[in-house]
Design a protein around this motif. Structure first.
Motif, mmCIF file in Angstrom:
data_model
loop_
_atom_site.group_PDB
_atom_site.id
_atom_site.type_symbol
_atom_site.label_atom_id
_atom_site.label_comp_id
_atom_site.label_asym_id
_atom_site.label_seq_id
_atom_site.Cartn_x
_atom_site.Cartn_y
_atom_site.Cartn_z
ATOM 1 N N VAL B 112 -39.712 90.029 110.861
ATOM 2 C CA VAL B 112 -40.613 91.371 109.924
ATOM 3 C C VAL B 112 -40.307 90.302 108.651
ATOM 4 N N ILE B 113 -38.936 90.032 107.890
ATOM 5 C CA ILE B 113 -38.508 89.263 106.438
ATOM 6 C C ILE B 113 -39.927 88.359 106.952
ATOM 7 N N THR B 114 -39.574 87.531 107.766
ATOM 8 C CA THR B 114 -40.812 86.064 107.377
ATOM 9 C C THR B 114 -41.704 85.998 107.663
ATOM 10 N N SER B 115 -42.284 87.760 107.896
ATOM 11 C CA SER B 115 -44.588 87.943 107.525
ATOM 12 C C SER B 115 -44.273 88.545 106.125
ATOM 13 N N GLU B 116 -43.575 89.176 106.174
ATOM 14 C CA GLU B 116 -43.739 90.171 104.609
ATOM 15 C C GLU B 116 -43.433 88.993 103.720
ATOM 16 N N VAL B 117 -42.485 87.835 103.786
ATOM 17 C CA VAL B 117 -42.241 86.954 102.539
ATOM 18 C C VAL B 117 -43.908 86.291 102.842
ATOM 19 N N ILE B 118 -44.198 85.423 103.664
ATOM 20 C CA ILE B 118 -45.722 84.718 103.456
ATOM 21 C C ILE B 118 -46.683 85.771 102.968
ATOM 22 N N GLU B 119 -46.653 87.556 103.052
ATOM 23 C CA GLU B 119 -47.622 87.823 102.714
ATOM 24 C C GLU B 119 -47.843 88.110 100.880
ATOM 25 N N ARG B 120 -46.147 88.457 100.875
ATOM 26 C CA ARG B 120 -45.919 88.294 99.742
ATOM 27 C C ARG B 120 -46.117 87.211 98.733
ATOM 28 N N LEU B 121 -46.235 86.220 99.020
ATOM 29 C CA LEU B 121 -46.470 84.792 98.453
ATOM 30 C C LEU B 121 -47.828 84.339 98.702
#
Lengths: 353, 236
Positions: B112-121
Protein backbone atom coordinates in the motif's frame (compact mmCIF):
# COMPACT_ATOMS: atom_id res chain seq x y z
CA UNK A 1 2.30 -11.22 -17.76
CA UNK A 2 5.87 -11.39 -16.52
CA UNK A 3 4.75 -13.30 -13.47
CA UNK A 4 2.81 -15.86 -15.46
CA UNK A 5 5.84 -16.49 -17.66
CA UNK A 6 7.89 -17.10 -14.57
CA UNK A 7 5.37 -19.58 -13.28
CA UNK A 8 5.24 -21.29 -16.69
CA UNK A 9 9.00 -21.70 -16.79
CA UNK A 10 9.02 -23.06 -13.24
CA UNK A 11 6.34 -25.58 -14.14
CA UNK A 12 8.25 -26.69 -17.23
CA UNK A 13 11.45 -27.04 -15.23
CA UNK A 14 9.56 -29.15 -12.72
CA UNK A 15 8.12 -31.35 -15.49
CA UNK A 16 11.49 -31.82 -17.19
CA UNK A 17 12.94 -32.68 -13.79
CA UNK A 18 10.26 -35.31 -13.17
CA UNK A 19 10.76 -36.78 -16.65
CA UNK A 20 14.47 -37.15 -15.99
CA UNK A 21 13.73 -38.51 -12.52
CA UNK A 22 11.50 -41.32 -13.78
CA UNK A 23 12.78 -41.67 -17.34
CA UNK A 24 16.53 -41.84 -16.94
CA UNK A 25 16.82 -45.12 -15.00
CA UNK A 26 14.43 -46.80 -17.46
CA UNK A 27 16.18 -45.70 -20.64
CA UNK A 28 19.84 -45.54 -19.63
CA UNK A 29 22.31 -48.28 -18.75
CA UNK A 30 23.71 -48.49 -15.24
CA UNK A 31 26.99 -46.74 -16.02
CA UNK A 32 25.17 -43.74 -17.54
CA UNK A 33 22.85 -43.55 -14.56
CA UNK A 34 25.80 -43.46 -12.18
CA UNK A 35 27.59 -40.75 -14.16
CA UNK A 36 24.33 -38.79 -14.34
CA UNK A 37 24.15 -39.05 -10.55
CA UNK A 38 27.62 -37.54 -10.34
CA UNK A 39 26.62 -34.78 -12.75
CA UNK A 40 23.55 -34.03 -10.63
CA UNK A 41 25.61 -33.79 -7.46
CA UNK A 42 27.83 -31.24 -9.21
CA UNK A 43 24.73 -29.41 -10.42
CA UNK A 44 23.63 -29.07 -6.78
CA UNK A 45 27.01 -27.48 -6.04
CA UNK A 46 26.56 -25.14 -9.01
CA UNK A 47 23.08 -24.26 -7.77
CA UNK A 48 24.43 -23.30 -4.36
CA UNK A 49 27.03 -21.01 -5.91
CA UNK A 50 24.42 -19.62 -8.29
CA UNK A 51 22.29 -18.74 -5.28
CA UNK A 52 24.89 -16.93 -3.21
CA UNK A 53 26.77 -15.32 -6.09
CA UNK A 54 23.84 -14.55 -8.36
CA UNK A 55 21.38 -13.46 -5.70
CA UNK A 56 23.56 -12.40 -2.80
CA UNK A 57 26.49 -10.96 -4.71
CA UNK A 58 28.86 -13.13 -2.68
CA UNK A 59 31.67 -14.35 -4.92
CA UNK A 60 32.75 -17.45 -3.09
CA UNK A 61 35.73 -18.95 -4.89
CA UNK A 62 35.79 -21.90 -2.54
CA UNK A 63 32.25 -23.19 -2.61
CA UNK A 64 33.83 -26.64 -3.06
CA UNK A 65 35.00 -26.39 0.56
CA UNK A 66 31.44 -26.92 1.79
CA UNK A 67 30.81 -29.50 -0.92
CA UNK A 68 33.83 -31.48 0.26
CA UNK A 69 33.03 -30.96 3.93
CA UNK A 70 29.54 -32.32 3.25
CA UNK A 71 30.99 -35.38 1.55
CA UNK A 72 33.56 -36.04 4.24
CA UNK A 73 31.12 -35.41 7.07
CA UNK A 74 28.70 -37.85 5.49
CA UNK A 75 31.36 -40.55 5.10
CA UNK A 76 32.66 -40.12 8.64
CA UNK A 77 29.19 -39.95 10.18
CA UNK A 78 27.83 -42.90 8.18
CA UNK A 79 30.78 -45.07 9.25
CA UNK A 80 30.38 -44.09 12.88
CA UNK A 81 26.61 -44.16 13.06
CA UNK A 82 26.38 -47.38 11.05
CA UNK A 83 23.61 -45.90 8.91
CA UNK A 84 23.05 -43.07 6.47
CA UNK A 85 19.88 -41.36 7.69
CA UNK A 86 21.41 -39.45 10.58
CA UNK A 87 24.62 -39.06 8.61
CA UNK A 88 22.89 -37.12 5.84
CA UNK A 89 21.30 -34.72 8.31
CA UNK A 90 24.56 -34.37 10.21
CA UNK A 91 26.57 -33.72 7.04
CA UNK A 92 24.23 -30.96 5.86
CA UNK A 93 24.39 -29.38 9.30
CA UNK A 94 28.18 -29.61 9.43
CA UNK A 95 28.52 -27.97 6.01
CA UNK A 96 26.08 -25.24 7.04
CA UNK A 97 27.94 -24.70 10.31
CA UNK A 98 31.27 -24.46 8.49
CA UNK A 99 29.79 -21.83 6.18
CA UNK A 100 28.24 -19.99 9.11
CA UNK A 101 31.52 -19.81 11.04
CA UNK A 102 33.58 -18.71 8.05
CA UNK A 103 30.83 -16.34 6.97
CA UNK A 104 30.59 -14.78 10.42
CA UNK A 105 34.21 -13.66 10.31
CA UNK A 106 34.04 -12.50 6.71
CA UNK A 107 30.78 -10.56 6.85
CA UNK A 108 30.98 -9.18 10.36
CA UNK A 109 34.59 -8.28 9.62
CA UNK A 110 33.21 -6.37 6.61
CA UNK A 111 35.59 -7.87 4.07
CA UNK A 112 35.34 -6.56 0.53
CA UNK A 113 34.54 -8.83 -2.40
CA UNK A 114 38.08 -9.47 -3.52
CA UNK A 115 39.27 -10.54 -0.09
CA UNK A 116 36.22 -12.70 0.27
CA UNK A 117 37.06 -14.55 -2.93
CA UNK A 118 40.69 -14.96 -1.90
CA UNK A 119 39.86 -16.19 1.60
CA UNK A 120 37.27 -18.71 0.49
CA UNK A 121 39.67 -20.05 -2.13
CA UNK A 122 42.41 -20.27 0.48
CA UNK A 123 40.14 -22.16 2.84
CA UNK A 124 39.41 -24.84 0.28
CA UNK A 125 43.09 -25.13 -0.65
CA UNK A 126 44.08 -25.43 3.01
CA UNK A 127 41.55 -28.22 3.44
CA UNK A 128 43.02 -29.85 0.34
CA UNK A 129 46.55 -29.95 1.67
CA UNK A 130 45.61 -30.76 5.26
CA UNK A 131 43.44 -33.72 4.35
CA UNK A 132 46.00 -35.02 1.87
CA UNK A 133 48.40 -35.36 4.78
CA UNK A 134 46.12 -37.53 6.89
CA UNK A 135 47.11 -40.92 5.48
CA UNK A 136 48.45 -42.36 8.72
CA UNK A 137 46.24 -44.64 10.83
CA UNK A 138 46.41 -42.11 13.67
CA UNK A 139 44.22 -39.70 11.70
CA UNK A 140 40.75 -40.92 12.40
CA UNK A 141 37.45 -39.63 13.67
CA UNK A 142 35.67 -42.35 15.63
CA UNK A 143 36.23 -45.44 13.56
CA UNK A 144 36.56 -43.53 10.26
CA UNK A 145 40.14 -43.24 8.99
CA UNK A 146 40.62 -40.10 6.93
CA UNK A 147 42.88 -41.94 4.53
CA UNK A 148 44.98 -39.03 3.20
CA UNK A 149 44.96 -38.67 -0.57
CA UNK A 150 43.23 -42.04 -0.95
CA UNK A 151 40.19 -40.65 0.81
CA UNK A 152 37.43 -42.62 2.51
CA UNK A 153 35.30 -45.41 1.14
CA UNK A 154 31.77 -44.14 1.49
CA UNK A 155 29.10 -46.49 2.81
CA UNK A 156 26.08 -46.30 0.49
CA UNK A 157 22.79 -44.75 1.48
CA UNK A 158 20.31 -47.09 3.13
CA UNK A 159 16.56 -46.99 3.56
CA UNK A 160 15.55 -44.45 6.21
CA UNK A 161 16.37 -45.79 9.68
CA UNK A 162 17.11 -49.27 8.32
CA UNK A 163 20.85 -49.77 7.96
CA UNK A 164 20.58 -53.28 6.55
CA UNK A 165 18.81 -52.23 3.33
CA UNK A 166 21.31 -50.49 1.06
CA UNK A 167 20.24 -48.54 -1.98
CA UNK A 168 21.45 -49.67 -5.40
CA UNK A 169 23.15 -47.08 -7.62
CA UNK A 170 19.97 -46.50 -9.64
CA UNK A 171 18.14 -45.76 -6.41
CA UNK A 172 20.86 -43.35 -5.34
CA UNK A 173 20.10 -41.58 -8.60
CA UNK A 174 16.50 -41.06 -7.47
CA UNK A 175 17.70 -39.61 -4.19
CA UNK A 176 20.13 -37.27 -5.96
CA UNK A 177 17.58 -36.09 -8.48
CA UNK A 178 14.98 -35.47 -5.79
CA UNK A 179 17.62 -33.61 -3.78
CA UNK A 180 18.39 -31.42 -6.80
CA UNK A 181 14.71 -30.67 -7.41
CA UNK A 182 14.05 -29.89 -3.75
CA UNK A 183 17.14 -27.71 -3.51
CA UNK A 184 16.18 -25.91 -6.72
CA UNK A 185 12.66 -25.11 -5.60
CA UNK A 186 13.91 -24.14 -2.16
CA UNK A 187 16.23 -21.63 -3.86
CA UNK A 188 13.39 -20.34 -6.05
CA UNK A 189 11.19 -19.84 -3.02
CA UNK A 190 14.03 -18.16 -1.15
CA UNK A 191 14.76 -15.69 -3.94
CA UNK A 192 11.08 -14.74 -4.18
CA UNK A 193 10.73 -14.19 -0.45
CA UNK A 194 11.31 -10.92 1.33
CA UNK A 195 14.65 -12.26 2.51
CA UNK A 196 15.72 -13.07 -1.05
CA UNK A 197 14.65 -9.70 -2.39
CA UNK A 198 16.66 -7.95 0.30
CA UNK A 199 19.64 -10.09 -0.67
CA UNK A 200 19.25 -8.99 -4.28
CA UNK A 201 19.18 -5.38 -3.12
CA UNK A 202 22.43 -6.02 -1.24
CA UNK A 203 23.92 -7.33 -4.47
CA UNK A 204 22.76 -4.17 -6.21
CA UNK A 205 23.90 -1.68 -3.59
CA UNK A 206 25.15 -2.52 -0.12
CA UNK A 207 25.28 1.01 1.26
CA UNK A 208 21.73 1.77 0.23
CA UNK A 209 20.38 -1.44 1.72
CA UNK A 210 22.11 -0.65 4.96
CA UNK A 211 20.77 2.90 5.00
CA UNK A 212 17.27 1.49 4.61
CA UNK A 213 17.82 -0.21 7.95
CA UNK A 214 18.71 -3.75 6.92
CA UNK A 215 21.61 -5.45 8.67
CA UNK A 216 23.41 -6.60 5.56
CA UNK A 217 25.94 -8.66 7.52
CA UNK A 218 23.16 -10.82 8.87
CA UNK A 219 21.45 -11.26 5.51
CA UNK A 220 24.68 -12.22 3.80
CA UNK A 221 25.54 -14.63 6.56
CA UNK A 222 22.17 -16.37 6.26
CA UNK A 223 22.49 -16.57 2.49
CA UNK A 224 26.01 -17.94 2.75
CA UNK A 225 24.93 -20.54 5.32
CA UNK A 226 22.07 -21.76 3.14
CA UNK A 227 24.51 -21.94 0.22
CA UNK A 228 26.89 -23.97 2.37
CA UNK A 229 24.13 -26.38 3.35
CA UNK A 230 23.10 -26.95 -0.27
CA UNK A 231 26.71 -27.42 -1.36
CA UNK A 232 27.05 -29.95 1.48
CA UNK A 233 24.00 -31.80 0.17
CA UNK A 234 25.70 -31.93 -3.24
CA UNK A 235 28.82 -33.31 -1.58
CA UNK A 236 26.83 -36.11 0.05
CA UNK A 237 25.37 -37.10 -3.31
CA UNK A 238 28.77 -36.86 -4.97
CA UNK A 239 30.35 -39.14 -2.37
CA UNK A 240 27.54 -41.62 -2.88
CA UNK A 241 27.71 -41.65 -6.66
CA UNK A 242 31.47 -42.21 -6.72
CA UNK A 243 31.49 -44.40 -3.62
CA UNK A 244 34.55 -42.60 -2.33
CA UNK A 245 35.47 -39.12 -1.21
CA UNK A 246 39.01 -37.86 -1.72
CA UNK A 247 40.79 -34.56 -0.97
CA UNK A 248 40.65 -33.78 -4.70
CA UNK A 249 37.20 -32.24 -4.20
CA UNK A 250 39.00 -29.38 -2.47
CA UNK A 251 41.56 -28.70 -5.20
CA UNK A 252 41.97 -25.59 -7.31
CA UNK A 253 40.63 -27.24 -10.45
CA UNK A 254 37.25 -27.98 -8.88
CA UNK A 255 37.04 -24.61 -7.14
CA UNK A 256 37.55 -22.85 -10.46
CA UNK A 257 35.20 -25.23 -12.26
CA UNK A 258 32.29 -24.22 -10.01
CA UNK A 259 32.84 -20.57 -10.94
CA UNK A 260 32.98 -21.48 -14.64
CA UNK A 261 29.67 -23.38 -14.44
CA UNK A 262 27.94 -20.33 -13.05
CA UNK A 263 29.51 -17.93 -15.55
CA UNK A 264 28.61 -20.17 -18.48
CA UNK A 265 25.13 -21.05 -17.30
CA UNK A 266 24.24 -17.50 -16.36
CA UNK A 267 24.65 -15.59 -13.14
CA UNK A 268 21.43 -14.21 -11.72
CA UNK A 269 19.43 -17.28 -12.68
CA UNK A 270 19.11 -20.53 -10.76
CA UNK A 271 18.61 -22.92 -13.63
CA UNK A 272 21.61 -21.49 -15.53
CA UNK A 273 24.29 -22.81 -13.18
CA UNK A 274 22.59 -26.21 -13.13
CA UNK A 275 22.75 -26.33 -16.94
CA UNK A 276 26.30 -25.03 -16.90
CA UNK A 277 27.41 -27.85 -14.62
CA UNK A 278 25.62 -30.55 -16.62
CA UNK A 279 26.86 -29.31 -20.00
CA UNK A 280 30.46 -28.96 -18.92
CA UNK A 281 30.42 -32.28 -17.11
CA UNK A 282 29.37 -34.14 -20.23
CA UNK A 283 31.55 -32.06 -22.51
CA UNK A 284 34.67 -32.64 -20.46
CA UNK A 285 34.02 -36.34 -20.00
CA UNK A 286 33.40 -36.68 -23.74
CA UNK A 287 36.61 -34.83 -24.56
CA UNK A 288 38.43 -36.85 -21.92
CA UNK A 289 37.47 -40.04 -23.75
CA UNK A 290 38.59 -38.64 -27.12
CA UNK A 291 41.90 -37.52 -25.63
CA UNK A 292 42.62 -35.08 -28.46
CA UNK A 293 42.62 -31.81 -26.56
CA UNK A 294 43.91 -30.97 -23.14
CA UNK A 295 40.78 -30.46 -21.06
CA UNK A 296 42.19 -27.57 -19.04
CA UNK A 297 43.13 -25.78 -22.22
CA UNK A 298 39.64 -26.37 -23.53
CA UNK A 299 38.01 -25.10 -20.32
CA UNK A 300 40.17 -21.99 -20.44
CA UNK A 301 39.09 -21.36 -24.01
CA UNK A 302 35.43 -21.87 -23.15
CA UNK A 303 35.73 -19.40 -20.29
CA UNK A 304 37.42 -16.77 -22.45
CA UNK A 305 34.86 -17.15 -25.21
CA UNK A 306 31.97 -16.86 -22.78
CA UNK A 307 33.34 -13.84 -20.96
CA UNK A 308 33.94 -12.08 -24.29
CA UNK A 309 30.95 -13.20 -26.35
CA UNK A 310 28.21 -14.33 -23.98
CA UNK A 311 29.05 -12.51 -20.75
CA UNK A 312 25.56 -13.03 -19.36
CA UNK A 313 25.73 -16.79 -19.75
CA UNK A 314 23.65 -19.26 -21.72
CA UNK A 315 20.26 -19.04 -20.03
CA UNK A 316 19.84 -15.24 -19.83
CA UNK A 317 21.11 -14.88 -23.42
CA UNK A 318 18.68 -17.48 -24.71
CA UNK A 319 15.80 -15.79 -22.91
CA UNK A 320 16.82 -12.47 -24.43
CA UNK A 321 17.07 -13.98 -27.91
CA UNK A 322 13.65 -15.59 -27.52
CA UNK A 323 12.10 -12.29 -26.39
CA UNK A 324 13.63 -10.41 -29.30
CA UNK A 325 12.41 -12.96 -31.87
CA UNK A 326 8.99 -12.98 -30.31
CA UNK A 327 8.67 -9.20 -30.33
CA UNK A 328 9.92 -9.13 -33.93
CA UNK A 329 7.31 -11.69 -34.88
CA UNK A 330 4.67 -9.68 -33.03
CA UNK A 331 5.54 -6.49 -34.87
CA UNK A 332 5.63 -8.35 -38.18
CA UNK A 333 2.20 -9.79 -37.47
CA UNK A 334 0.69 -6.47 -36.45
CA UNK A 335 2.25 -4.82 -39.53
CA UNK A 336 0.64 -7.45 -41.73
CA UNK A 337 -2.69 -6.89 -40.01
CA UNK A 338 -2.38 -3.16 -40.54
CA UNK A 339 -1.63 -3.65 -44.19
CA UNK A 340 -4.59 -5.97 -44.61
CA UNK A 341 -6.86 -3.52 -42.85
CA UNK A 342 -5.56 -0.76 -45.07
CA UNK A 343 -6.26 -2.80 -48.19
CA UNK A 344 -9.81 -3.65 -47.14
CA UNK A 345 -10.45 -0.01 -46.44
CA UNK A 346 -9.29 0.78 -49.96
CA UNK A 347 -11.77 -1.81 -51.22
CA UNK A 348 -14.60 -0.23 -49.23
CA UNK A 349 -13.77 3.12 -50.71
CA UNK A 350 -13.85 1.63 -54.20
CA UNK A 351 -17.23 0.03 -53.54
CA UNK A 352 -18.59 3.31 -52.38
CA UNK A 353 -17.35 4.94 -55.51
CA UNK B 1 16.00 15.68 19.74
CA UNK B 2 19.21 15.42 17.77
CA UNK B 3 22.37 16.65 19.36
CA UNK B 4 26.08 16.46 18.72
CA UNK B 5 28.47 17.12 21.57
CA UNK B 6 31.89 18.42 20.58
CA UNK B 7 31.91 16.08 17.59
CA UNK B 8 35.26 15.72 15.83
CA UNK B 9 36.37 13.68 12.88
CA UNK B 10 39.99 13.46 11.84
CA UNK B 11 41.38 11.79 8.74
CA UNK B 12 45.05 11.36 9.47
CA UNK B 13 46.20 14.90 10.10
CA UNK B 14 43.21 16.49 8.44
CA UNK B 15 40.47 17.74 10.74
CA UNK B 16 37.23 17.49 8.75
CA UNK B 17 34.88 18.22 11.63
CA UNK B 18 36.19 20.12 14.61
CA UNK B 19 34.38 20.03 17.97
CA UNK B 20 30.92 20.74 16.63
CA UNK B 21 28.02 21.30 19.03
CA UNK B 22 24.81 21.11 17.09
CA UNK B 23 21.26 20.65 18.19
CA UNK B 24 17.95 20.24 16.48
CA UNK B 25 14.44 20.57 17.84
CA UNK B 26 11.42 18.44 16.97
CA UNK B 27 9.77 19.31 13.61
CA UNK B 28 12.52 21.69 12.63
CA UNK B 29 13.73 21.99 9.03
CA UNK B 30 17.38 22.84 9.15
CA UNK B 31 19.71 23.49 6.25
CA UNK B 32 23.41 22.92 6.45
CA UNK B 33 25.39 24.99 4.01
CA UNK B 34 29.02 25.76 3.45
CA UNK B 35 31.62 25.78 0.71
CA UNK B 36 33.32 22.64 -0.59
CA UNK B 37 35.41 20.96 2.04
CA UNK B 38 33.63 22.65 4.90
CA UNK B 39 32.92 19.29 6.49
CA UNK B 40 29.21 19.05 5.73
CA UNK B 41 29.34 15.60 4.22
CA UNK B 42 31.61 14.24 6.90
CA UNK B 43 29.22 15.66 9.48
CA UNK B 44 26.37 13.96 7.62
CA UNK B 45 28.20 10.64 7.66
CA UNK B 46 28.77 10.94 11.39
CA UNK B 47 25.08 11.59 11.97
CA UNK B 48 24.16 8.46 10.04
CA UNK B 49 26.91 6.34 11.62
CA UNK B 50 28.59 5.72 8.29
CA UNK B 51 31.69 7.12 9.94
CA UNK B 52 32.70 6.65 13.53
CA UNK B 53 33.71 10.02 14.97
CA UNK B 54 37.21 10.47 16.36
CA UNK B 55 35.76 12.07 19.47
CA UNK B 56 32.50 13.50 20.75
CA UNK B 57 29.12 11.97 20.28
CA UNK B 58 25.89 12.06 18.30
CA UNK B 59 22.69 11.53 20.24
CA UNK B 60 19.35 11.00 18.52
CA UNK B 61 16.34 10.75 20.85
CA UNK B 62 18.48 9.67 23.80
CA UNK B 63 20.22 7.05 21.70
CA UNK B 64 23.98 7.36 21.30
CA UNK B 65 24.65 6.86 17.61
CA UNK B 66 28.43 7.16 17.70
CA UNK B 67 29.17 3.53 18.45
CA UNK B 68 26.46 1.90 16.38
CA UNK B 69 25.98 0.73 12.79
CA UNK B 70 24.15 2.79 10.20
CA UNK B 71 21.41 0.21 9.74
CA UNK B 72 20.58 0.67 13.43
CA UNK B 73 20.24 4.41 12.91
CA UNK B 74 17.98 3.83 9.91
CA UNK B 75 15.92 1.33 11.85
CA UNK B 76 15.16 3.96 14.51
CA UNK B 77 13.04 5.67 11.88
CA UNK B 78 15.64 7.90 10.30
CA UNK B 79 15.33 8.39 6.55
CA UNK B 80 18.65 8.94 4.84
CA UNK B 81 19.54 10.09 1.34
CA UNK B 82 23.19 10.23 0.41
CA UNK B 83 24.92 12.69 -1.86
CA UNK B 84 25.55 10.39 -4.81
CA UNK B 85 22.35 8.67 -5.90
CA UNK B 86 22.41 5.40 -4.03
CA UNK B 87 19.87 3.14 -5.66
CA UNK B 88 19.31 -0.37 -6.86
CA UNK B 89 20.02 0.18 -10.54
CA UNK B 90 19.13 -3.32 -11.65
CA UNK B 91 15.69 -3.26 -10.03
CA UNK B 92 12.56 -1.38 -11.04
CA UNK B 93 11.11 1.69 -9.35
CA UNK B 94 8.45 -0.26 -7.52
CA UNK B 95 10.93 -2.75 -6.09
CA UNK B 96 13.22 0.06 -4.95
CA UNK B 97 10.46 1.74 -2.99
CA UNK B 98 8.98 -1.52 -1.76
CA UNK B 99 12.34 -2.56 -0.30
CA UNK B 100 12.35 0.61 1.73
CA UNK B 101 8.74 0.26 2.87
CA UNK B 102 8.99 -3.40 3.82
CA UNK B 103 11.88 -2.84 6.19
CA UNK B 104 9.57 -1.65 8.94
CA UNK B 105 6.03 -2.29 7.64
CA UNK B 106 4.27 -5.60 7.11
CA UNK B 107 4.27 -7.04 3.58
CA UNK B 108 0.66 -6.10 2.98
CA UNK B 109 1.06 -2.59 4.32
CA UNK B 110 4.27 -2.03 2.36
CA UNK B 111 2.50 -2.71 -0.92
CA UNK B 112 0.00 0.00 0.00
CA UNK B 113 2.77 2.41 0.98
CA UNK B 114 4.60 1.70 -2.27
CA UNK B 115 1.68 2.62 -4.48
CA UNK B 116 0.92 5.67 -2.35
CA UNK B 117 4.47 6.95 -2.66
CA UNK B 118 4.56 6.30 -6.40
CA UNK B 119 1.34 8.23 -6.82
CA UNK B 120 2.52 11.08 -4.62
CA UNK B 121 5.73 11.52 -6.61
CA UNK B 122 3.97 11.00 -9.95
CA UNK B 123 6.20 8.10 -10.87
CA UNK B 124 3.36 5.96 -12.19
CA UNK B 125 4.62 5.97 -15.77
CA UNK B 126 7.98 4.54 -14.85
CA UNK B 127 6.98 2.22 -12.01
CA UNK B 128 8.16 -0.84 -13.94
CA UNK B 129 11.27 0.76 -15.41
CA UNK B 130 14.71 -0.23 -14.26
CA UNK B 131 16.33 2.47 -12.18
CA UNK B 132 19.48 2.38 -14.29
CA UNK B 133 17.53 3.52 -17.35
CA UNK B 134 16.01 6.62 -15.75
CA UNK B 135 17.17 10.21 -16.05
CA UNK B 136 19.14 11.71 -13.23
CA UNK B 137 16.35 13.87 -11.87
CA UNK B 138 13.93 10.96 -11.77
CA UNK B 139 16.46 8.86 -9.95
CA UNK B 140 16.79 11.56 -7.31
CA UNK B 141 13.03 11.59 -7.02
CA UNK B 142 12.90 7.83 -6.56
CA UNK B 143 15.46 8.13 -3.81
CA UNK B 144 13.28 10.69 -2.07
CA UNK B 145 10.45 8.21 -2.52
CA UNK B 146 12.50 5.55 -0.79
CA UNK B 147 13.03 7.92 2.13
CA UNK B 148 9.30 8.62 2.26
CA UNK B 149 8.36 4.95 2.10
CA UNK B 150 10.22 4.26 5.32
CA UNK B 151 7.80 6.65 7.08
CA UNK B 152 10.61 8.32 9.02
CA UNK B 153 10.29 10.88 11.80
CA UNK B 154 13.75 12.25 11.11
CA UNK B 155 14.97 12.81 7.58
CA UNK B 156 18.56 13.60 6.65
CA UNK B 157 19.17 14.56 3.03
CA UNK B 158 22.55 15.20 1.47
CA UNK B 159 22.27 17.46 -1.59
CA UNK B 160 18.82 16.38 -2.75
CA UNK B 161 18.80 18.69 -5.77
CA UNK B 162 22.25 17.97 -7.21
CA UNK B 163 21.98 17.75 -10.99
CA UNK B 164 18.27 18.56 -11.15
CA UNK B 165 16.53 20.86 -13.60
CA UNK B 166 14.89 24.03 -12.32
CA UNK B 167 11.46 22.45 -12.56
CA UNK B 168 12.55 19.38 -10.61
CA UNK B 169 14.13 21.58 -7.96
CA UNK B 170 10.83 23.36 -7.40
CA UNK B 171 9.01 20.07 -7.14
CA UNK B 172 11.60 18.72 -4.72
CA UNK B 173 11.20 21.81 -2.57
CA UNK B 174 7.47 21.15 -2.43
CA UNK B 175 8.03 17.54 -1.45
CA UNK B 176 10.51 18.52 1.24
CA UNK B 177 8.09 20.99 2.75
CA UNK B 178 5.46 18.28 2.75
CA UNK B 179 7.73 15.73 4.41
CA UNK B 180 8.51 18.36 7.02
CA UNK B 181 4.88 18.38 8.11
CA UNK B 182 5.37 14.98 9.68
CA UNK B 183 9.13 14.77 10.17
CA UNK B 184 12.09 16.70 11.43
CA UNK B 185 14.61 17.40 8.69
CA UNK B 186 18.21 18.19 8.03
CA UNK B 187 19.10 19.15 4.49
CA UNK B 188 22.72 19.50 3.41
CA UNK B 189 22.82 21.75 0.35
CA UNK B 190 24.91 23.82 -1.99
CA UNK B 191 22.23 25.57 -3.97
CA UNK B 192 21.39 28.85 -2.23
CA UNK B 193 18.30 29.40 -4.35
CA UNK B 194 16.86 26.10 -3.26
CA UNK B 195 17.66 26.79 0.37
CA UNK B 196 15.81 30.07 0.10
CA UNK B 197 12.76 28.10 -1.04
CA UNK B 198 12.67 25.76 1.92
CA UNK B 199 14.77 27.03 4.76
CA UNK B 200 13.80 28.59 7.99
CA UNK B 201 16.95 28.15 9.93
CA UNK B 202 20.38 27.71 8.41
CA UNK B 203 23.64 26.46 9.85
CA UNK B 204 26.77 27.54 8.02
CA UNK B 205 29.79 25.27 8.12
CA UNK B 206 33.28 26.50 7.47
CA UNK B 207 36.52 24.62 7.96
CA UNK B 208 34.89 21.94 10.04
CA UNK B 209 33.21 24.31 12.42
CA UNK B 210 29.89 26.08 12.71
CA UNK B 211 30.45 29.59 11.48
CA UNK B 212 26.98 30.92 12.03
CA UNK B 213 23.46 29.82 12.76
CA UNK B 214 20.37 31.84 12.03
CA UNK B 215 17.54 32.77 9.68
CA UNK B 216 18.15 32.73 5.98
CA UNK B 217 18.05 36.54 5.72
CA UNK B 218 20.36 36.92 8.63
CA UNK B 219 22.80 34.45 7.15
CA UNK B 220 22.82 35.83 3.65
CA UNK B 221 23.39 39.32 4.99
CA UNK B 222 26.37 38.25 7.04
CA UNK B 223 29.70 39.51 5.74
CA UNK B 224 31.65 36.45 6.91
CA UNK B 225 29.34 34.09 5.05
CA UNK B 226 29.71 36.09 1.87
CA UNK B 227 33.42 36.02 2.19
CA UNK B 228 33.49 32.26 2.75
CA UNK B 229 31.27 31.64 -0.24
CA UNK B 230 32.61 34.16 -2.67
CA UNK B 231 36.27 33.85 -1.80
CA UNK B 232 38.70 36.50 -0.69
CA UNK B 233 37.09 39.68 -1.82
CA UNK B 234 39.82 41.85 -0.43
CA UNK B 235 42.46 40.45 -2.74
CA UNK B 236 40.36 40.70 -5.88
Amino acid sequence: MKRSREINSLISIGIVGLIILFGAPLSLDLFSVISLTTAISLAILALSLGLIWGFGGILCFGQTAFFGIGGYAYAIAALNFGGSTGAIIAAVLVAAAAAAILGYFMFYGRLSDVYLAVITLTVTLILYSVIRRTSGPEYKIGIAKLGGFNGINVPPINYPWDATQFLYPEHVFYVAMVALLLAYFLCVWLTKSHFGRVCVSIRENEVRTELLGYDIRFYKLCMFTVGGAIAGLGGIMFANSIGRITPDVFNLYNAALAIIWVIIGGRGTLIGPVFGALILFYLTSFLGRQAVVNINLFLGLVLIVFVLVVPKGIVPSLVELWDRRKSRRMTARSARRMRRRGRSRVKEVQVED
Amino acid sequence: MLETRSLSMHFGGVVAVNRVDFSLRENELRCLIGPNGAGKSTFFKCLTAQLRPTSGEVVIRDFNVSGSESHQVARMGVGIKTQVPNLFDGLDVEENIWLSASQSASLKRSRVITSEVIERLQLGDVRKSQLGSLAHGQRQLVELGMVLAGEPWLVILDEPTAGMTQEEVIRTAEIIREINKSATMIVVEHDMQFIRMIARKVTVFHQGQILLEGDMDEVSADARVREVYLGHRKTS
